[in-house]
Design a protein around this motif. Structure first.
Motif, PDB file in Angstrom:
ATOM      1  N   LYS A  94       0.854  -1.183   0.000  1.00 51.20           N
ATOM      2  CA  LYS A  94       0.000   0.000   0.000  1.00 51.20           C
ATOM      3  C   LYS A  94       0.892   1.236   0.000  1.00 51.20           C
ATOM      4  N   VAL A  95       0.617   2.166  -0.902  1.00 50.15           N
ATOM      5  CA  VAL A  95       1.375   3.412  -0.955  1.00 50.15           C
ATOM      6  C   VAL A  95       1.011   4.240   0.267  1.00 50.15           C
ATOM      7  N   GLU A  96       2.015   4.553   1.073  1.00 52.55           N
ATOM      8  CA  GLU A  96       1.793   5.333   2.286  1.00 52.55           C
ATOM      9  C   GLU A  96       1.944   6.825   2.051  1.00 52.55           C
ATOM     10  N   GLU A  97       2.925   7.179   1.203  1.00 51.64           N
ATOM     11  CA  GLU A  97       3.242   8.584   1.018  1.00 51.64           C
ATOM     12  C   GLU A  97       3.809   8.783  -0.378  1.00 51.64           C
ATOM     13  N   VAL A  98       3.494   9.944  -0.981  1.00 50.99           N
ATOM     14  CA  VAL A  98       4.061  10.312  -2.270  1.00 50.99           C
ATOM     15  C   VAL A  98       4.634  11.710  -2.137  1.00 50.99           C
ATOM     16  N   ASP A  99       5.882  11.858  -2.599  1.00 54.42           N
ATOM     17  CA  ASP A  99       6.555  13.159  -2.590  1.00 54.42           C
ATOM     18  C   ASP A  99       7.206  13.332  -3.952  1.00 54.42           C
ATOM     19  N   GLY A 100       6.542  14.060  -4.822  1.00 54.14           N
ATOM     20  CA  GLY A 100       7.045  14.236  -6.183  1.00 54.14           C
ATOM     21  C   GLY A 100       7.034  12.916  -6.917  1.00 54.14           C
ATOM     22  N   ASP A 101       8.214  12.472  -7.372  1.00 51.81           N
ATOM     23  CA  ASP A 101       8.288  11.206  -8.106  1.00 51.81           C
ATOM     24  C   ASP A 101       8.696  10.036  -7.213  1.00 51.81           C
ATOM     25  N   THR A 102       8.611  10.234  -5.893  1.00 51.86           N
ATOM     26  CA  THR A 102       9.025   9.198  -4.944  1.00 51.86           C
ATOM     27  C   THR A 102       7.839   8.751  -4.094  1.00 51.86           C
ATOM     28  N   ALA A 103       7.744   7.433  -3.933  1.00 53.72           N
ATOM     29  CA  ALA A 103       6.666   6.868  -3.108  1.00 53.72           C
ATOM     30  C   ALA A 103       7.264   5.970  -2.033  1.00 53.72           C
ATOM     31  N   THR A 104       6.605   5.940  -0.884  1.00 54.32           N
ATOM     32  CA  THR A 104       6.940   4.990   0.172  1.00 54.32           C
ATOM     33  C   THR A 104       5.801   3.986   0.225  1.00 54.32           C
ATOM     34  N   VAL A 105       6.166   2.727   0.092  1.00 56.93           N
ATOM     35  CA  VAL A 105       5.185   1.640   0.043  1.00 56.93           C
ATOM     36  C   VAL A 105       5.406   0.719   1.233  1.00 56.93           C
ATOM     37  N   ARG A 106       4.340   0.470   1.994  1.00 54.80           N
ATOM     38  CA  ARG A 106       4.396  -0.520   3.071  1.00 54.80           C
ATOM     39  C   ARG A 106       4.073  -1.861   2.459  1.00 54.80           C
ATOM     40  N   ILE A 107       4.935  -2.845   2.706  1.00 56.22           N
ATOM     41  CA  ILE A 107       4.740  -4.173   2.126  1.00 56.22           C
ATOM     42  C   ILE A 107       4.599  -5.211   3.234  1.00 56.22           C
ATOM     43  N   ALA A 108       3.953  -6.307   2.859  1.00 57.40           N
ATOM     44  CA  ALA A 108       3.857  -7.471   3.743  1.00 57.40           C
ATOM     45  C   ALA A 108       3.830  -8.704   2.858  1.00 57.40           C
ATOM     46  N   GLY A 109       4.401  -9.775   3.367  1.00 59.30           N
ATOM     47  CA  GLY A 109       4.358 -11.053   2.666  1.00 59.30           C
ATOM     48  C   GLY A 109       3.962 -12.128   3.657  1.00 59.30           C
ATOM     49  N   ALA A 110       2.859 -12.796   3.374  1.00 61.18           N
ATOM     50  CA  ALA A 110       2.349 -13.822   4.286  1.00 61.18           C
ATOM     51  C   ALA A 110       2.398 -15.189   3.620  1.00 61.18           C
ATOM     52  N   ASN A 111       2.621 -16.212   4.451  1.00 57.63           N
ATOM     53  CA  ASN A 111       2.571 -17.593   3.973  1.00 57.63           C
ATOM     54  C   ASN A 111       1.592 -18.366   4.857  1.00 57.63           C
ATOM     55  N   GLY A 112       1.579 -19.677   4.732  1.00 58.38           N
ATOM     56  CA  GLY A 112       0.617 -20.494   5.460  1.00 58.38           C
ATOM     57  C   GLY A 112       0.773 -20.496   6.967  1.00 58.38           C
ATOM     58  N   ILE A 113       1.930 -20.060   7.476  1.00 60.16           N
ATOM     59  CA  ILE A 113       2.127 -20.063   8.925  1.00 60.16           C
ATOM     60  C   ILE A 113       2.185 -18.663   9.527  1.00 60.16           C
ATOM     61  N   GLY A 114       2.093 -17.628   8.698  1.00 61.70           N
ATOM     62  CA  GLY A 114       2.087 -16.269   9.239  1.00 61.70           C
ATOM     63  C   GLY A 114       2.748 -15.260   8.328  1.00 61.70           C
ATOM     64  N   ARG A 115       3.134 -14.148   8.929  1.00 56.14           N
ATOM     65  CA  ARG A 115       3.813 -13.081   8.192  1.00 56.14           C
ATOM     66  C   ARG A 115       5.278 -13.438   7.999  1.00 56.14           C
ATOM     67  N   HIS A 116       5.701 -13.554   6.758  1.00 58.95           N
ATOM     68  CA  HIS A 116       7.103 -13.843   6.464  1.00 58.95           C
ATOM     69  C   HIS A 116       7.934 -12.567   6.459  1.00 58.95           C
ATOM     70  N   VAL A 117       7.404 -11.504   5.876  1.00 60.02           N
ATOM     71  CA  VAL A 117       8.168 -10.267   5.746  1.00 60.02           C
ATOM     72  C   VAL A 117       7.241  -9.072   5.904  1.00 60.02           C
ATOM     73  N   THR A 118       7.754  -8.031   6.548  1.00 64.87           N
ATOM     74  CA  THR A 118       7.070  -6.739   6.636  1.00 64.87           C
ATOM     75  C   THR A 118       8.120  -5.660   6.429  1.00 64.87           C
ATOM     76  N   GLY A 119       7.674  -4.493   6.009  1.00 61.60           N
ATOM     77  CA  GLY A 119       8.621  -3.400   5.866  1.00 61.60           C
ATOM     78  C   GLY A 119       8.122  -2.308   4.958  1.00 61.60           C
ATOM     79  N   THR A 120       9.068  -1.452   4.574  1.00 55.23           N
ATOM     80  CA  THR A 120       8.756  -0.354   3.670  1.00 55.23           C
ATOM     81  C   THR A 120       9.800  -0.288   2.564  1.00 55.23           C
ATOM     82  N   VAL A 121       9.351   0.187   1.409  1.00 50.21           N
ATOM     83  CA  VAL A 121      10.224   0.401   0.269  1.00 50.21           C
ATOM     84  C   VAL A 121       9.985   1.823  -0.227  1.00 50.21           C
ATOM     85  N   THR A 122      11.073   2.541  -0.430  1.00 52.96           N
ATOM     86  CA  THR A 122      11.001   3.856  -1.036  1.00 52.96           C
ATOM     87  C   THR A 122      11.453   3.704  -2.478  1.00 52.96           C
ATOM     88  N   VAL A 123      10.600   4.145  -3.397  1.00 55.38           N
ATOM     89  CA  VAL A 123      10.852   3.940  -4.823  1.00 55.38           C
ATOM     90  C   VAL A 123      10.677   5.260  -5.572  1.00 55.38           C
TER      91      VAL A 123
END
Length: 131
Positions: A94-123
């Protein structure tokens, strides 16, 4: 791209080949990423994915959405439940913030036993590059 935009989910089948290939590609020769018997001896039910492979999959998820001109500026992730062979990880974002041509995206990755990865990516996405 706007704050609040949700990225479509990406399903990633977790195969032995993906786990081992990711470990080899990132030069991570820890036995828990390629030798099931040694992984079991160390308390794991099977081999499991390393963080560098997860990091690469998160990057792919973002660039698949934002396009080939997207530039990852910052990736900050934390691992949780392991990715074991035979499971599927579903990445969401989910895009959390946009500043000009840059976005911060909160990510999550889930598998059958729970959350494998969480975090943010600035692109950074040059004009005309956002999916």
């Amino acid at each position: 791209m706007r704050a609040g935009d949700e990225l479509p989910p990406l399903e990633v089948p977790i195969t032995r080949t993906l786990i081992v290939a990711g470990a080899i590609a990132s030069r991570d020769y820890q036995d828990v990423h390629h030798d099931a018997e040694l992984a079991r001896q160390k308390g794991s039910p099977d081999i499991f994915m390393n963080i560098l492979t997860t990091n690469g999959l998160v990057g792919r998820y973002i660039t698949d959405h934002f396009g080939p001109t997207a530039v990852l500026r910052r990736v900050a992730i934390r691992l949780g439940a392991p990715n074991y062979p035979g499971d599927t990880m579903v990445l969401t974002g989910k895009v959390e913030e946009v500043d000009g041509d840059t976005a911060t995206v909160r990510i999550a990755g889930a598998n059958g036993i729970g959350r494998h990865v969480t975090g943010t990516v600035t692109v950074a996405v040059p004009a005309g590059g956002a999916g």
